[in-house]
Structures are given as C-alpha cells and as structure tokens.
Design a protein around this motif. Structure first.
Motif, PDB file in Angstrom:
ATOM      1  N   TYR A   1       0.833  -1.208   0.000  1.00 39.32           N
ATOM      2  CA  TYR A   1       0.000   0.000   0.000  1.00 39.32           C
ATOM      3  C   TYR A   1       0.868   1.261   0.000  1.00 39.32           C
ATOM      4  CZ  TYR A   1      -3.585   3.326   1.560  1.00 39.32           C
ATOM      5  OH  TYR A   1      -4.439   4.392   1.667  1.00 39.32           O
ATOM      6  N   LEU A   2       1.881   1.275   0.865  1.00 43.30           N
ATOM      7  CA  LEU A   2       2.719   2.462   0.993  1.00 43.30           C
ATOM      8  C   LEU A   2       3.618   2.657  -0.217  1.00 43.30           C
ATOM      9  CD1 LEU A   2       3.732   2.214   4.758  1.00 43.30           C
ATOM     10  CD2 LEU A   2       2.090   3.797   3.716  1.00 43.30           C
ATOM     11  N   THR A   3       4.091   1.560  -0.808  1.00 40.05           N
ATOM     12  CA  THR A   3       4.952   1.671  -1.985  1.00 40.05           C
ATOM     13  C   THR A   3       4.229   2.379  -3.122  1.00 40.05           C
ATOM     14  OG1 THR A   3       6.192  -0.312  -1.390  1.00 40.05           O
ATOM     15  CG2 THR A   3       6.271   0.366  -3.695  1.00 40.05           C
ATOM     16  N   LEU A   4       2.953   2.052  -3.295  1.00 38.37           N
ATOM     17  CA  LEU A   4       2.159   2.711  -4.333  1.00 38.37           C
ATOM     18  C   LEU A   4       1.746   4.123  -3.926  1.00 38.37           C
ATOM     19  CD1 LEU A   4      -0.144  -0.298  -5.338  1.00 38.37           C
ATOM     20  CD2 LEU A   4       1.842   0.583  -6.585  1.00 38.37           C
ATOM     21  N   GLY A   5       1.724   4.390  -2.622  1.00 32.97           N
ATOM     22  CA  GLY A   5       1.211   5.669  -2.141  1.00 32.97           C
ATOM     23  C   GLY A   5       2.230   6.771  -2.007  1.00 32.97           C
ATOM     24  N   VAL A   6       3.526   6.441  -1.940  1.00 32.52           N
ATOM     25  CA  VAL A   6       4.492   7.498  -1.642  1.00 32.52           C
ATOM     26  C   VAL A   6       4.579   8.549  -2.747  1.00 32.52           C
ATOM     27  CG1 VAL A   6       5.928   6.217  -0.016  1.00 32.52           C
ATOM     28  CG2 VAL A   6       6.368   6.012  -2.468  1.00 32.52           C
TER      29      VAL A   6
ATOM     30  N   ARG B   1      -1.855 -10.782 -11.225  1.00 35.35           N
ATOM     31  CA  ARG B   1      -0.946 -10.498 -10.120  1.00 35.35           C
ATOM     32  C   ARG B   1      -1.293 -11.321  -8.889  1.00 35.35           C
ATOM     33  NH1 ARG B   1       0.378  -4.376  -8.173  1.00 35.35           N
ATOM     34  NH2 ARG B   1       2.039  -4.861  -6.708  1.00 35.35           N
ATOM     35  N   ARG B   2      -2.600 -11.439  -8.620  1.00 37.06           N
ATOM     36  CA  ARG B   2      -3.020 -12.243  -7.474  1.00 37.06           C
ATOM     37  C   ARG B   2      -2.628 -13.704  -7.666  1.00 37.06           C
ATOM     38  NH1 ARG B   2      -7.640  -8.873  -7.562  1.00 37.06           N
ATOM     39  NH2 ARG B   2      -8.741 -10.375  -8.868  1.00 37.06           N
ATOM     40  N   LEU B   3      -2.807 -14.225  -8.893  1.00 37.02           N
ATOM     41  CA  LEU B   3      -2.436 -15.613  -9.159  1.00 37.02           C
ATOM     42  C   LEU B   3      -0.938 -15.828  -9.002  1.00 37.02           C
ATOM     43  CD1 LEU B   3      -4.688 -16.385 -12.247  1.00 37.02           C
ATOM     44  CD2 LEU B   3      -4.936 -17.314  -9.939  1.00 37.02           C
ATOM     45  N   GLU B   4      -0.150 -14.826  -9.442  1.00 38.45           N
ATOM     46  CA  GLU B   4       1.293 -14.939  -9.322  1.00 38.45           C
ATOM     47  C   GLU B   4       1.740 -14.860  -7.871  1.00 38.45           C
ATOM     48  OE1 GLU B   4       2.727 -11.809 -11.709  1.00 38.45           O
ATOM     49  OE2 GLU B   4       2.322 -12.793 -13.622  1.00 38.45           O
ATOM     50  N   GLU B   5       1.008 -14.092  -7.050  1.00 35.14           N
ATOM     51  CA  GLU B   5       1.442 -13.874  -5.683  1.00 35.14           C
ATOM     52  C   GLU B   5       1.034 -14.999  -4.740  1.00 35.14           C
ATOM     53  OE1 GLU B   5      -0.004 -10.117  -4.468  1.00 35.14           O
ATOM     54  OE2 GLU B   5       1.593  -8.984  -5.442  1.00 35.14           O
ATOM     55  N   GLU B   6      -0.018 -15.743  -5.079  1.00 29.63           N
ATOM     56  CA  GLU B   6      -0.500 -16.766  -4.161  1.00 29.63           C
ATOM     57  C   GLU B   6       0.589 -17.768  -3.793  1.00 29.63           C
ATOM     58  OE1 GLU B   6      -3.990 -18.345  -5.903  1.00 29.63           O
ATOM     59  OE2 GLU B   6      -5.250 -16.658  -5.309  1.00 29.63           O
ATOM     60  N   PRO B   7       1.361 -18.318  -4.771  1.00 28.92           N
ATOM     61  CA  PRO B   7       2.437 -19.225  -4.374  1.00 28.92           C
ATOM     62  C   PRO B   7       3.483 -18.545  -3.499  1.00 28.92           C
ATOM     63  CG  PRO B   7       1.984 -19.382  -6.733  1.00 28.92           C
ATOM     64  CD  PRO B   7       1.262 -18.197  -6.236  1.00 28.92           C
ATOM     65  N   ARG B   8       3.786 -17.273  -3.799  1.00 32.01           N
ATOM     66  CA  ARG B   8       4.795 -16.571  -3.018  1.00 32.01           C
ATOM     67  C   ARG B   8       4.288 -16.301  -1.610  1.00 32.01           C
ATOM     68  NH1 ARG B   8       5.060 -13.781  -8.084  1.00 32.01           N
ATOM     69  NH2 ARG B   8       6.987 -14.231  -9.182  1.00 32.01           N
ATOM     70  N   GLN B   9       2.981 -15.985  -1.488  1.00 34.28           N
ATOM     71  CA  GLN B   9       2.419 -15.754  -0.168  1.00 34.28           C
ATOM     72  C   GLN B   9       2.511 -17.017   0.674  1.00 34.28           C
ATOM     73  OE1 GLN B   9      -1.433 -14.361  -1.229  1.00 34.28           O
ATOM     74  NE2 GLN B   9      -0.812 -12.237  -1.417  1.00 34.28           N
ATOM     75  N   ALA B  10       2.321 -18.181   0.031  1.00 28.45           N
ATOM     76  CA  ALA B  10       2.430 -19.440   0.756  1.00 28.45           C
ATOM     77  C   ALA B  10       3.837 -19.638   1.294  1.00 28.45           C
ATOM     78  CB  ALA B  10       2.046 -20.611  -0.136  1.00 28.45           C
ATOM     79  N   LEU B  11       4.827 -19.040   0.599  1.00 27.05           N
ATOM     80  CA  LEU B  11       6.219 -19.147   1.028  1.00 27.05           C
ATOM     81  C   LEU B  11       6.642 -17.947   1.887  1.00 27.05           C
ATOM     82  CD1 LEU B  11       7.781 -20.354  -2.318  1.00 27.05           C
ATOM     83  CD2 LEU B  11       7.309 -21.722  -0.306  1.00 27.05           C
ATOM     84  N   GLY B  12       5.704 -17.038   2.118  1.00 28.69           N
ATOM     85  CA  GLY B  12       6.025 -15.874   2.946  1.00 28.69           C
ATOM     86  C   GLY B  12       6.863 -14.837   2.266  1.00 28.69           C
ATOM     87  N   CYS B  13       6.819 -14.757   0.943  1.00 28.02           N
ATOM     88  CA  CYS B  13       7.673 -13.781   0.234  1.00 28.02           C
ATOM     89  C   CYS B  13       6.905 -13.089  -0.864  1.00 28.02           C
ATOM     90  CB  CYS B  13       8.922 -14.457  -0.320  1.00 28.02           C
ATOM     91  SG  CYS B  13       8.583 -15.862  -1.388  1.00 28.02           S
ATOM     92  N   ALA B  14       5.673 -12.652  -0.549  1.00 24.19           N
ATOM     93  CA  ALA B  14       4.863 -11.958  -1.549  1.00 24.19           C
ATOM     94  C   ALA B  14       5.522 -10.657  -1.950  1.00 24.19           C
ATOM     95  CB  ALA B  14       3.475 -11.686  -0.979  1.00 24.19           C
ATOM     96  N   GLU B  15       5.436 -10.318  -3.221  1.00 26.47           N
ATOM     97  CA  GLU B  15       6.043  -9.088  -3.739  1.00 26.47           C
ATOM     98  C   GLU B  15       5.006  -7.978  -3.764  1.00 26.47           C
ATOM     99  OE1 GLU B  15       7.610  -9.866  -7.528  1.00 26.47           O
ATOM    100  OE2 GLU B  15       8.978 -11.443  -6.865  1.00 26.47           O
ATOM    101  N   PRO B  16       5.377  -6.764  -3.350  1.00 25.04           N
ATOM    102  CA  PRO B  16       4.451  -5.638  -3.468  1.00 25.04           C
ATOM    103  C   PRO B  16       4.327  -5.187  -4.908  1.00 25.04           C
ATOM    104  CG  PRO B  16       6.564  -4.890  -2.593  1.00 25.04           C
ATOM    105  CD  PRO B  16       6.634  -6.388  -2.702  1.00 25.04           C
TER     106      PRO B  16
END
Length: 424
Positions: free
Chosen positions: A334-339, A409-424
């Motif tokens: 959220y903050l990365t997109l907001g700055v 983006r959500r589909l790409e992030e789901e595997p990363r979220q499972a590994l605890g390394c979701a990208e902003p």
C-alpha cells in the motif's frame, strides 16, 4: 560481444521500505522547514532555532539516498521490459515519460500554485501590504502564475513562474531516466563487468572510503561554483551528486557482495555518521549568522566531514535495511504505491495549513502536531481519490491497474504468499 542475459527481476523489500521511509521523512523535514529560521516558501512568525541541528541530521543525505534507491528501482523496471521482448530501452523511456510527465505538469499548474500564492502573500506582508489577498498583487493570480507575468519581486529577488518547487526531484528523475535510456543499449553489455569492478574496488572499507572521496571531490570543485538551485540547466554540482547516486543504484543493486558489505559495515558506519553529523551540526550552528564567516581551513575540513556524513548515513541505512527490512506484505504494498502521490501533494498541504494555523497563535507543539496530522491526512485523501480515478489517477502518480492484470498479479502472488515472500 553479445549482451548478457537479463536476470529475473526480484523484489528488494528492504529498498522498498527505505524508499517509503525516506519519502515520509521528507514530509516531516518540510514541516520543519516552516519552523526553522531558514528561507522557505512560508515561515512561522515564531521560528525555532533549536531545530537547526535536528534538520541537519537528514539534510546532507536524504535526497542522495532517494536518487540511489530510484536508480535501483529503475534497474528492475528496465529488466522487466527486457525480459518481455525487444525494444526494452525504448519502452522503458516511454514508460518513464508516461509515469512522470503527467503528474509533473499537473503539479506545476494545479498543485504548486497555492505554494506560490502564499509565498507572495507573505512577501507582500513583509513589504507592508496590510491585506495582500485583496491587493492588485494577487488579482488574477493563476493567470499571472501560468503566464509568468506576476512581477512578484522583493528585496530577495523575483518569483519566476510557473515553477516546479518540490517537484524538481521528479524533473531530474525524468531527465536522468531518459539519459539512461539512451545509454542502455551500450551500458547493459558492460553491467556484469562494471558490477565486478565495483565489488573489487569497494571491498571492505572501500565501500565507505571511495564514495566519500567522490563526494568530497565534487563538493570541493563544483559546489563553490555551482550552488544548488534546482533549475536543471545550471545545477551542475547537484547533477554530479544526484545523477552519480542514481547511476550507482542502477549498476550496483544486483550485487549480493555489496549488499553484504552494507550489512557488515552498518554499525561502524552509523557511529561514523553520527560523529560526522555532530561535527557538521556544531559547525553550522556556530556560523549560522550571515555576518560570521568561518576560517577557510575550517571550511575546507568541513567539506570532508559533510561528505562522510552523506555517505556513512546511507551505508548505515542500506545495511540495517538489508539486515532487518527484508519482508513485504500488504502495508508495504500500500505504501509503496502511495508514496508518489504523497510526495506530489505534501508540500502544498504543509504550506496552506501552516500559513493559516500560524494566524491562530496556538501553542507551538499543538500547531506543529496539527500541521503534521493535516499533511498526512491530505496525502492519504489524495492517494485514495487517485486510486479511484482510473487513468486520471496518473495525474497524482497512481497508475491504473486493469482487472486482468490485477487477477494475474493475485495468481502470481499466491504461491509466493504461501512461502512468505509476496512481492508488493
């Protein structure tokens, strides 16, 4: 010689956190500019001299750090275009122009004019005009601002409009990005060689020493001749400082060796930075009066102290970031997109709110707290509005996201979220 393959883009969460923190710190710095007894667009009628050493804590390095981190982010962006196919440099230049030019123009003619308005109001009061808002000086203000026909002059000079004020950072970032796009077809071939050279040259304490030598060199040779003006065309010391930081971030961000070097030197660099700040702040405080000149030998020595202050803080921040700020998450996303929208609107909110609150003669801590709260609230509101404007959100620095791209983006992030390394 064929170009080396582009590495798969990865997200440096530590640099995202540092970028967010640096921009938020900049907001607080500009609130301080209202209170510190330095010339600014508007100034408190109750200046606080004791704030000067606090302001000096970030003054030498905050924008240099931002240019370095911007250069690093630019590297990842370019690699993404390269990975998608041919014409990477051309597409990169188009992307940077679309991302930076609309908010720049919108800010110059919509966001920035209130800053100039209240600057003229306070200048008019200083010249004895009792009611500046209803004087001929400010009649048809925006038209005079846009056409550069205001004739707003006092003993300190004339206000040239239209102006970009704090948006100078965006101007320089756009110019540096376009220059880099011209160099990229050749530069990218030598990036691995340059990276290896940097890793060897900046091994050990070289990571502190050699950048300090560069900063000292340009401060010694260019700063006395080309003081910082933010006018783009004659700002050569600032260009040598900012463009070199931008390029360094671009060519070095892929180096795990340098990243490990920052992390290893973070503690001694922080102590060195604090000592340099203490020396520089004491010097600036001792010679803050305009009629007191330091001895030339002392002035020369303080150029070295200033250079150490600049780079040692950056090394410490990058080192602690690499050590502790390596996780992403919804807040960072959220903050990365907001700055960017925060940056675009923050100074205008500060100027308008601080000018009007000063007339109420509130207790100064209360007044300052209200200015800070109103600034963050205004920035947040601008961001939330921009997110809902579709393509018009580009005017406030928010790129629209199509439903298709958001779903991908959500589909790409789901595997990363499972590994605890979701990208902003």
């Amino acid at each position: 010689m064929s170009a080396p393959p582009i590495a798969a883009a990865t997200r440096r969460h530590d640099l995202d956190w540092i970028r967010v923190g640096a921009f938020l710190l900049l907001i607080l710095y500009h609130v301080g500019m209202f209170y510190v007894p330095w010339d600014w667009h508007v100034n408190s009628p109750r200046p606080v001299e004791a704030l000067e050493p606090v302001m000096q804590l970030t003054n030498p390095w905050r924008l240099t750090l931002l240019f370095l981190v911007s250069g690093a982010a630019t590297r990842f962006l370019f690699e993404r275009f390269e990975a998608e196919g041919k014409g990477g440099a051309r597409r990169f230049a188009g992307s940077r122009t679309l991302r930076l030019l609309p908010p720049l123009l919108f800010a110059m003619f919509v966001i920035v004019p209130p800053q100039s308005y209240y600057e003229v109001v306070e200048a008019a009061r200083g010249l004895g005009v009792v009611d500046p808002a209803h004087s001929p000086w400010l009649a048809d203000f925006w038209m005079k601002y846009a056409t550069g026909t205001g004739g707003w002059c006092d003993a300190d000079g004339c206000l040239t409009t239209p102006t970009w004020n704090h948006m100078w950072f965006v101007v320089y970032l756009l110019v540096y990005s376009l220059l880099l796009a011209i160099l990229l077809p050749v530069l990218r071939r030598f990036l691995p060689v340059v990276q290896v050279g940097l890793e060897r040259g900046l091994a050990g304490w070289g990571l502190v020493v050699w950048p300090v030598v560069w900063l000292l060199l340009i401060r010694w040779t260019l700063a006395p001749v080309f003081p910082i003006t933010h006018d783009l065309t004659g700002d050569w010391y600032n260009h040598a400082l900012s463009f070199s930081a931008f390029l360094f971030g671009f060519v070095s961000v892929r180096s795990e060796v340098l990243k490990a070097g920052y992390e290893r030197l973070r503690r001694p660099a922080l102590w060195l930075a604090l000592l340099a700040w203490a020396g520089w702040a004491t010097y600036a405080w001792s010679y803050r009066a305009s009629d007191v000149a330091p001895p030339e030998a002392l002035r020369a020595g303080m150029r070295l102290v200033y250079a150490i202050d600049q780079w040692a803080f950056i090394v410490a921040i990058l080192g602690y970031g690499a050590r502790y700020l390596n996780r992403g998450g919804p807040l960072l996303r959220y903050l990365t997109l907001g700055v960017f929208p925060f940056y675009i609107v923050h100074q205008t909110v500060i100027v308008v709110v601080a000018h009007h609150l000063a007339a109420l003669s509130l207790p100064q801590p209360v007044e300052a707290g209200l200015v800070i709260a109103a600034t963050f609230a205004g920035c947040l509101a601008a961001y939330e509005v921009a997110r809902r404007l579709g393509r018009l959100g580009l005017l406030l620095g928010v790129r629209p996201v199509s439903r298709r791209r958001a779903g991908q983006r959500r589909l790409e992030e789901e595997p990363r979220q499972a590994l605890g390394c979701a990208e902003p």
